[in-house]
Scaffold this motif. Structure first.
Motif, PDB file in Angstrom:
ATOM      1  N   SER A 176       8.573   1.995 -10.191  1.00 39.48           N
ATOM      2  CA  SER A 176       7.513   2.134 -11.179  1.00 39.48           C
ATOM      3  C   SER A 176       6.514   3.151 -10.658  1.00 39.48           C
ATOM      4  O   SER A 176       6.555   3.542  -9.482  1.00 39.48           O
ATOM      5  CB  SER A 176       6.823   0.782 -11.436  1.00 39.48           C
ATOM      6  N   SER A 177       5.611   3.583 -11.541  1.00 46.68           N
ATOM      7  CA  SER A 177       4.575   4.509 -11.099  1.00 46.68           C
ATOM      8  C   SER A 177       3.712   3.831 -10.061  1.00 46.68           C
ATOM      9  O   SER A 177       3.591   2.607 -10.023  1.00 46.68           O
ATOM     10  CB  SER A 177       3.718   4.960 -12.287  1.00 46.68           C
ATOM     11  N   CYS A 178       3.093   4.634  -9.219  1.00 53.03           N
ATOM     12  CA  CYS A 178       2.394   4.100  -8.057  1.00 53.03           C
ATOM     13  C   CYS A 178       1.368   3.038  -8.449  1.00 53.03           C
ATOM     14  O   CYS A 178       1.362   1.945  -7.915  1.00 53.03           O
ATOM     15  CB  CYS A 178       1.718   5.241  -7.287  1.00 53.03           C
ATOM     16  N   GLY A 179       0.498   3.371  -9.383  1.00 52.40           N
ATOM     17  CA  GLY A 179      -0.389   2.365  -9.951  1.00 52.40           C
ATOM     18  C   GLY A 179      -1.433   1.797  -9.028  1.00 52.40           C
ATOM     19  O   GLY A 179      -1.957   0.712  -9.277  1.00 52.40           O
ATOM     20  N   GLY A 223      -6.123   5.918  -8.814  1.00 48.51           N
ATOM     21  CA  GLY A 223      -5.087   6.933  -8.838  1.00 48.51           C
ATOM     22  C   GLY A 223      -4.534   7.311  -7.486  1.00 48.51           C
ATOM     23  O   GLY A 223      -3.942   8.387  -7.328  1.00 48.51           O
ATOM     24  N   ALA A 224      -4.720   6.474  -6.477  1.00 46.19           N
ATOM     25  CA  ALA A 224      -4.242   6.801  -5.127  1.00 46.19           C
ATOM     26  C   ALA A 224      -2.720   6.852  -5.103  1.00 46.19           C
ATOM     27  O   ALA A 224      -2.036   6.164  -5.860  1.00 46.19           O
ATOM     28  CB  ALA A 224      -4.751   5.758  -4.138  1.00 46.19           C
ATOM     29  N   ASN A 225      -2.199   7.696  -4.221  1.00 48.54           N
ATOM     30  CA  ASN A 225      -0.757   7.824  -4.065  1.00 48.54           C
ATOM     31  C   ASN A 225      -0.206   6.733  -3.160  1.00 48.54           C
ATOM     32  O   ASN A 225      -0.933   6.144  -2.350  1.00 48.54           O
ATOM     33  CB  ASN A 225      -0.399   9.194  -3.478  1.00 48.54           C
ATOM     34  N   CYS A 226       1.093   6.478  -3.304  1.00 48.42           N
ATOM     35  CA  CYS A 226       1.776   5.543  -2.420  1.00 48.42           C
ATOM     36  C   CYS A 226       2.258   6.327  -1.201  1.00 48.42           C
ATOM     37  O   CYS A 226       3.451   6.690  -1.107  1.00 48.42           O
ATOM     38  CB  CYS A 226       2.947   4.888  -3.135  1.00 48.42           C
ATOM     39  N   THR A 227       1.383   6.614  -0.302  1.00 47.76           N
ATOM     40  CA  THR A 227       1.732   7.392   0.879  1.00 47.76           C
ATOM     41  C   THR A 227       2.787   6.664   1.701  1.00 47.76           C
ATOM     42  O   THR A 227       2.621   5.500   2.055  1.00 47.76           O
ATOM     43  CB  THR A 227       0.485   7.644   1.745  1.00 47.76           C
ATOM     44  N   GLY A 228       3.865   7.348   1.979  1.00 45.54           N
ATOM     45  CA  GLY A 228       4.944   6.748   2.752  1.00 45.54           C
ATOM     46  C   GLY A 228       5.997   6.081   1.917  1.00 45.54           C
ATOM     47  O   GLY A 228       6.958   5.533   2.459  1.00 45.54           O
ATOM     48  N   SER A 229       5.873   6.106   0.592  1.00 47.13           N
ATOM     49  CA  SER A 229       6.883   5.501  -0.262  1.00 47.13           C
ATOM     50  C   SER A 229       8.208   6.236  -0.114  1.00 47.13           C
ATOM     51  O   SER A 229       8.242   7.466  -0.056  1.00 47.13           O
ATOM     52  CB  SER A 229       6.436   5.550  -1.728  1.00 47.13           C
ATOM     53  N   PRO A 230       9.330   5.520  -0.070  1.00 45.85           N
ATOM     54  CA  PRO A 230      10.635   6.191   0.047  1.00 45.85           C
ATOM     55  C   PRO A 230      11.003   7.002  -1.185  1.00 45.85           C
ATOM     56  O   PRO A 230      11.946   7.793  -1.142  1.00 45.85           O
ATOM     57  CB  PRO A 230      11.603   5.029   0.262  1.00 45.85           C
ATOM     58  N   GLY A 248       8.703   8.960  -2.864  1.00 41.38           N
ATOM     59  CA  GLY A 248       7.690   9.984  -3.092  1.00 41.38           C
ATOM     60  C   GLY A 248       6.356   9.348  -3.418  1.00 41.38           C
ATOM     61  O   GLY A 248       6.264   8.144  -3.683  1.00 41.38           O
ATOM     62  N   PRO A 249       5.285  10.152  -3.429  1.00 38.80           N
ATOM     63  CA  PRO A 249       3.932   9.589  -3.553  1.00 38.80           C
ATOM     64  C   PRO A 249       3.597   9.030  -4.925  1.00 38.80           C
ATOM     65  O   PRO A 249       2.611   8.317  -5.075  1.00 38.80           O
ATOM     66  CB  PRO A 249       3.035  10.793  -3.229  1.00 38.80           C
ATOM     67  N   ASN A 250       4.401   9.319  -5.957  1.00 38.25           N
ATOM     68  CA  ASN A 250       4.063   8.869  -7.309  1.00 38.25           C
ATOM     69  C   ASN A 250       4.876   7.664  -7.767  1.00 38.25           C
ATOM     70  O   ASN A 250       4.681   7.170  -8.871  1.00 38.25           O
ATOM     71  CB  ASN A 250       4.263  10.014  -8.300  1.00 38.25           C
ATOM     72  N   LEU A 251       5.793   7.193  -6.930  1.00 36.18           N
ATOM     73  CA  LEU A 251       6.633   6.060  -7.286  1.00 36.18           C
ATOM     74  C   LEU A 251       6.618   5.021  -6.180  1.00 36.18           C
ATOM     75  O   LEU A 251       6.401   5.349  -5.015  1.00 36.18           O
ATOM     76  CB  LEU A 251       8.083   6.511  -7.540  1.00 36.18           C
ATOM     77  N   ALA A 264       0.819  -1.216   0.000  1.00 34.30           N
ATOM     78  CA  ALA A 264       0.000   0.000   0.000  1.00 34.30           C
ATOM     79  C   ALA A 264       0.850   1.263   0.000  1.00 34.30           C
ATOM     80  O   ALA A 264       0.470   2.277  -0.578  1.00 34.30           O
ATOM     81  CB  ALA A 264      -0.933  -0.001   1.206  1.00 34.30           C
ATOM     82  N   VAL A 265       2.013   1.200   0.636  1.00 31.36           N
ATOM     83  CA  VAL A 265       2.859   2.393   0.698  1.00 31.36           C
ATOM     84  C   VAL A 265       3.987   2.339  -0.329  1.00 31.36           C
ATOM     85  O   VAL A 265       4.736   3.309  -0.466  1.00 31.36           O
ATOM     86  CB  VAL A 265       3.464   2.569   2.108  1.00 31.36           C
ATOM     87  N   GLY A 266       4.099   1.235  -1.051  1.00 29.22           N
ATOM     88  CA  GLY A 266       5.134   1.145  -2.072  1.00 29.22           C
ATOM     89  C   GLY A 266       6.516   0.924  -1.520  1.00 29.22           C
ATOM     90  O   GLY A 266       7.513   1.196  -2.193  1.00 29.22           O
ATOM     91  N   GLY A 267       6.611   0.432  -0.293  1.00 26.85           N
ATOM     92  CA  GLY A 267       7.912   0.208   0.329  1.00 26.85           C
ATOM     93  C   GLY A 267       8.156  -1.250   0.610  1.00 26.85           C
ATOM     94  O   GLY A 267       7.488  -2.132   0.078  1.00 26.85           O
ATOM     95  N   ALA A 268       9.124  -1.513   1.490  1.00 23.94           N
ATOM     96  CA  ALA A 268       9.469  -2.886   1.855  1.00 23.94           C
ATOM     97  C   ALA A 268       8.647  -3.327   3.054  1.00 23.94           C
ATOM     98  O   ALA A 268       8.311  -2.516   3.923  1.00 23.94           O
ATOM     99  CB  ALA A 268      10.954  -2.987   2.170  1.00 23.94           C
TER     100      ALA A 268
END
Length: 495
Positions: free
Chosen positions: A290-293, A297-304, A306-309, A101-105
């Motif tokens: 990659s793009s958040c996807g 269109g929700a952002n990856c909140t908390g991604s290292p 930024g919100p779009n990757l 959900a946050v695009g992280g590990a």
């Protein structure tokens, strides 16, 4: 449910990975896996093959020689499975979901285990320590399995050495060592001689961490090798001897172990190295973005990033996505279009200094898709795996479903065909189904595509699978009725 390492010759419907060869088994439903084990014996294992479920759903799969046939080594007094794993103080499905959900590990595990028990170095009682009772002067066959999701392991027993006799259910020339190294998915069979004074000795495992600046629990899981005296009473009440484990980042020790393994020249089921290769692939792989996807269109909140990757992973810039409407094997069998595309690239889109850590961030951008490689039946395939340093470098355990492969050579830095080919072992290279590609390095494998169906090839660090470090081979049917994939079973789960 995956039967890790089973060839599944003409039984691809029983291979197990969700959305590759079947849809997941719905809650309250059942599916019977039916397959024949052909030309295999040794130690394999089974595990769930969807999401993080294999954190706890796994076990040993031991194939012994047929009656009347012996091991190609002295018959052991006893054989014992040793399963190395991980433990989270949380629901592992929640752990994975929150990371995606946050695009992280995902959160790291809280402990490591031997046969499901963390050992007495953790804040647990002795009942949470695995104990193996042995008799002095005997030889034991330890079947060591790395069932962890995201950790490679060093494994030792204090004051003892091992003789490696098999890896991934393939016999090896005997190799004497005091440490065993296993990536997730790998198995190693060793002979252990109980030739020490009666007493208690710790068996211990802790991670081999090849990547810099990665989080992990800096602890060890332990079991106890307990010599039993002539009276049958416990051998000792004192604290067991502890082995001197390698440093967590001891890549030279790991590389020495992996490169000293060779196949047993006189072993049963030994397969010659394929020559006159039909397909050559150079696969540059590793972590990227990659793009958040996310939906809507929700952002990856908390991604290292930024919100779009978000974190991603790829092979030749292709980041793999499993389908959800139909399994790839069903699409292959029924000729259904739109489930996957047969355009996985044989080469990376750009050639660059793969192991240079000062690369342009733009090279880390990946393209999502369900892209596979089509192979003709019985074709001979060579793959060069090349690690990249786009976002960190680490040792990746690459696993191929449906086949064993030969490891011709492996090394560090950028692959150079002129120097690497001088290292190729055509005589007795190790045969296995999972190769730990050296950190910041490369490995060359070959196999024969003699089994029609759809076969995943992916990193067995589970954190990398949903990020896209995977692809699949679609192997065409052979020319005769007995070299074609049979129809699916009636109880095959549906999406």
């Amino acid at each position: 449910m995956a039967w890790h390492g089973i060839f599944q010759l003409f039984s691809g419907w029983a291979d197990g990975p969700s959305y590759a060869t079947q849809c997941p088994i719905p809650p309250g439903s059942k599916y019977t896996y039916k397959f024949k084990i052909t030309a295999q014996e040794g130690t394999l294992w089974w595990h769930a093959h969807i999401s993080y479920l294999r954190a706890t759903v796994y076990g040993a799969l031991i194939i012994r020689p047929r009656a009347g046939r012996n091991y190609p080594f002295p018959t052991p007094h006893k054989d014992v499975p040793i399963l190395l794993g991980e433990w989270w103080n949380a629901n592992v499905m929640d752990v994975e979901s929150s990371s995606l959900a946050v695009g992280g590990a995902p959160n790291i595990s809280d402990a490591y285990t031997i046969n499901g028990r963390p050992g007495d170095l953790y804040l647990c009682s002795n009942k949470h320590t695995y104990k193996l009772k042995v008799v002095q002067g005997k030889t034991y066959l330890l079947r060591i399995i790395n069932a962890a999701l995201n950790n490679q392991f060093f494994f030792k027993i204090a004051n003892h050495t091992f003789t490696v006799v098999a890896i991934d259910a393939s016999y090896t020339e005997p190799y004497v060592t005091d440490v065993v190294v296993l990536g997730p998915g790998q198995t190693t069979d060793v002979l252990l001689k109980t030739n020490q004074p009666i007493g208690d000795y710790y068996m211990a495992a802790h991670p081999y961490v090849s990547a810099a600046a990665i989080q992990f629990v800096q602890t060890a899981t332990t079991g106890i090798l307990r010599y039993v005296g002539g009276t049958g009473k416990n051998s000792s009440s004192t604290t067991p001897n502890m082995p001197n484990l390698p440093a967590f980042n001891d890549t030279p020790t790991a590389h020495k172990f992996f490169t000293n393994l060779t196949s047993l020249k006189t072993g049963p089921f030994r397969v010659p190295v394929p020559r006159n290769v039909d397909e050559k692939m150079f696969i540059a792989f590793g972590l990227g973005v990659s793009s958040c996807g996310l939906p809507n269109g929700a952002n990856c909140t908390g991604s290292p990033f930024g919100p779009n990757l978000r974190f991603s992973a790829s092979m030749n810039n292709a980041s793999f996505e499993l389908p959800t409407k139909l399994s790839m094997l069903e699409a292959f069998f029924g000729g259904v279009k739109g489930i996957y595309t047969e355009d996985f690239p044989d080469q990376p889109p750009f050639k660059f200094d793969y192991t240079n850590s000062n690369l342009s961030f733009a090279l880390a951008m990946t393209q999502k898709g369900t892209r596979v490689k089509r192979l003709k039946f019985n074709s001979k395939v060579e793959i060069v795996f090349q690690n990249t340093a786009l976002i960190g470098i680490e040792n990746h355990p690459m696993h191929l479903h449906g086949f064993n492969f030969h490891v011709l050579a492996q090394g560090f830095g950028n692959y150079n065909p002129r120097t690497a080919k001088k290292m190729f072992n055509y005589v007795n290279p190790q045969e296995r189904n999972t190769i730990a590609v050296p950190v910041g390095g490369w490995a060359v494998i070959r196999f024969r595509a003699n089994n029609p169906g759809v076969w995943l090839m992916h990193c067995h660090l589970d954190v990398h699978m949903p990020w896209g470090l995977a692809t699949a081979f679609v192997v065409e049917n052979g020319p005769t009725p007995w070299t074609k994939l049979p129809p699916p079973p009636k109880d095959l789960p549906r999406c």
